[in-house]
Design an enzyme around this catalytic site. Structure first.
Site, PDB file in Angstrom:
ATOM      1  N   PRO A  86       0.825  -1.214   0.000  1.00 47.96           N
ATOM      2  CA  PRO A  86       0.000   0.000   0.000  1.00 47.96           C
ATOM      3  C   PRO A  86       0.858   1.263   0.000  1.00 47.96           C
ATOM      4  O   PRO A  86       0.391   2.349  -0.316  1.00 47.96           O
ATOM      5  CB  PRO A  86      -0.827  -0.128   1.281  1.00 47.96           C
ATOM      6  CG  PRO A  86      -0.177  -1.163   2.105  1.00 47.96           C
ATOM      7  CD  PRO A  86       0.610  -2.034   1.184  1.00 47.96           C
ATOM      8  N   GLU A 113       1.671  -7.417   7.961  1.00 50.58           N
ATOM      9  CA  GLU A 113       1.916  -5.973   7.794  1.00 50.58           C
ATOM     10  C   GLU A 113       2.947  -5.723   6.690  1.00 50.58           C
ATOM     11  O   GLU A 113       3.424  -4.604   6.524  1.00 50.58           O
ATOM     12  CB  GLU A 113       2.409  -5.388   9.115  1.00 50.58           C
ATOM     13  CG  GLU A 113       1.370  -5.408  10.227  1.00 50.58           C
ATOM     14  CD  GLU A 113       0.107  -4.653   9.850  1.00 50.58           C
ATOM     15  OE1 GLU A 113      -0.989  -5.225   9.996  1.00 50.58           O
ATOM     16  OE2 GLU A 113       0.228  -3.500   9.376  1.00 50.58           O
ATOM     17  N   ARG A 155      -1.963  -8.662 -21.173  1.00 44.88           N
ATOM     18  CA  ARG A 155      -2.869  -8.326 -22.270  1.00 44.88           C
ATOM     19  C   ARG A 155      -2.161  -7.441 -23.315  1.00 44.88           C
ATOM     20  O   ARG A 155      -2.615  -7.325 -24.460  1.00 44.88           O
ATOM     21  CB  ARG A 155      -4.134  -7.627 -21.789  1.00 44.88           C
ATOM     22  CG  ARG A 155      -3.940  -6.266 -21.214  1.00 44.88           C
ATOM     23  CD  ARG A 155      -5.234  -5.686 -20.687  1.00 44.88           C
ATOM     24  NE  ARG A 155      -6.169  -5.373 -21.739  1.00 44.88           N
ATOM     25  CZ  ARG A 155      -6.164  -4.218 -22.422  1.00 44.88           C
ATOM     26  NH1 ARG A 155      -5.226  -3.312 -22.182  1.00 44.88           N
ATOM     27  NH2 ARG A 155      -7.065  -3.987 -23.354  1.00 44.88           N
ATOM     28  N   ASP A 170      -7.206   1.765 -25.569  1.00 45.54           N
ATOM     29  CA  ASP A 170      -7.646   1.621 -24.179  1.00 45.54           C
ATOM     30  C   ASP A 170      -7.868   2.975 -23.535  1.00 45.54           C
ATOM     31  O   ASP A 170      -7.265   3.966 -23.939  1.00 45.54           O
ATOM     32  CB  ASP A 170      -6.510   0.973 -23.372  1.00 45.54           C
ATOM     33  CG  ASP A 170      -6.483  -0.529 -23.535  1.00 45.54           C
ATOM     34  OD1 ASP A 170      -7.481  -1.093 -23.985  1.00 45.54           O
ATOM     35  OD2 ASP A 170      -5.452  -1.116 -23.225  1.00 45.54           O
TER      36      ASP A 170
END
Ligand SMILES: N#Cc1c(-c2ccc3ccn(Cc4ccncc4)c3c2)n[nH]c1N
Length: 240
Positions: A86, A113, A155, A170
């Site tokens: 994160p 964590e 992709r 895209d």
């Protein structure tokens, strides 16, 4: 491209062998290895975590186990090590485009964590290491992030998408969000397909699509508009 993933939950990565990605693996466009971190533990409890130095909630993943696992998985072949966290730099379409040019990606999926920082620091001494985040929210581990990132990268590989043009159109590929898409029937629940899309006037269709993309981007992601280089917008575009 070869992709390796190290995790304590190998089953979480099973979707990588389904559908488009599964077909890319079967076609030999991608090699995938998923490895259980616990295979490199040596204690009866197969411990992979320990209490954090300095105190605080939760547990931290031990560097020794990660070191043995990554040394084994990496071997001598060059690779880019990716560590979802994160606290990472944002993973974007530009990141996916850059990584699509790599020969090999190795993903280290943390839990608890996170992973002892020395693992990143040690491998950054000998190879490219990216600590990346897929978004501003907190997950329980890195596996879901790896599913997202692997799909976004694979992709883009030649031969994976049936129509390579679609990757060029895209969202984000030109810095804008994609506009709305329509298919048959021409009228559905009192809602009609915009006439211009059925006009056969390709210049008008292209202009209409660009205008809808600019309109949507201005409404939903003004930050993307602000980030566009000046040359990316022509005089007509600047109306948005
Ligand atoms: N990419 C990405 C992520 C993650 C993520 C990724 C790897 C790990 C490993 C462990 N955790 C749990 C945790 C760790 C630290 N602080 C809080 C929770 C993770 C979360 N959360 N949100 C994202 N966008």
């Amino acid at each position: 491209m070869r992709i390796d993933v190290v995790t304590i939950f190998p089953g979480y990565l099973a979707p990588l062998r389904e559908a488009l990605l599964g077909r890319a693996i079967e076609a030999g466009l991608v090699e995938l290895g998923v490895h259980d971190l616990r295979d490199w533990t040596h204690d009866v409890h197969q411990a992979v975590d320990d209490s954090p130095y300095g105190g605080g909630p939760g547990m931290v993943m031990r560097p020794q186990v990660w070191g043995e696992a990554l040394d084994a998985v990496l071997g001598d072949a060059p690779a880019r090590l990716v560590v979802p966290t994160p606290a990472g730099r944002p993973f974007t379409q530009a990141t996916a485009q850059a990584w699509a040019g790599e020969e090999r990606l190795v993903f280290a999926c943390g839990r608890y964590e996170g992973i002892d920082q020395r693992v990143v620091d040690a491998y950054a001494q000998r190879m490219p290491v990216d600590e990346v985040s897929i978004g501003d929210y907190v997950l329980v581990g890195g596996e879901v992030a790896v599913l997202v990132m692997v799909e976004a990268v694979v992709r883009l590989l030649p031969g994976v998408l049936g129509n390579p043009v679609s990757a060029q159109e895209d969202s984000f590929s030109d810095g804008l969000l994609e506009g709305p898409a329509y298919t048959r029937p021409v009228s559905w629940r009192g809602l009609d397909v915009p006439d211009v899309l059925r006009s056969g006037n390709h210049a008008a269709i292209a202009r209409w699509r660009r205008d809808r993309a600019l309109e949507r981007t201005a409404a939903r992601r003004p930050d993307l508009l602000d980030a566009l280089p000046d040359h990316a917008l022509d005089r007509t575009d600047r109306a948005f």
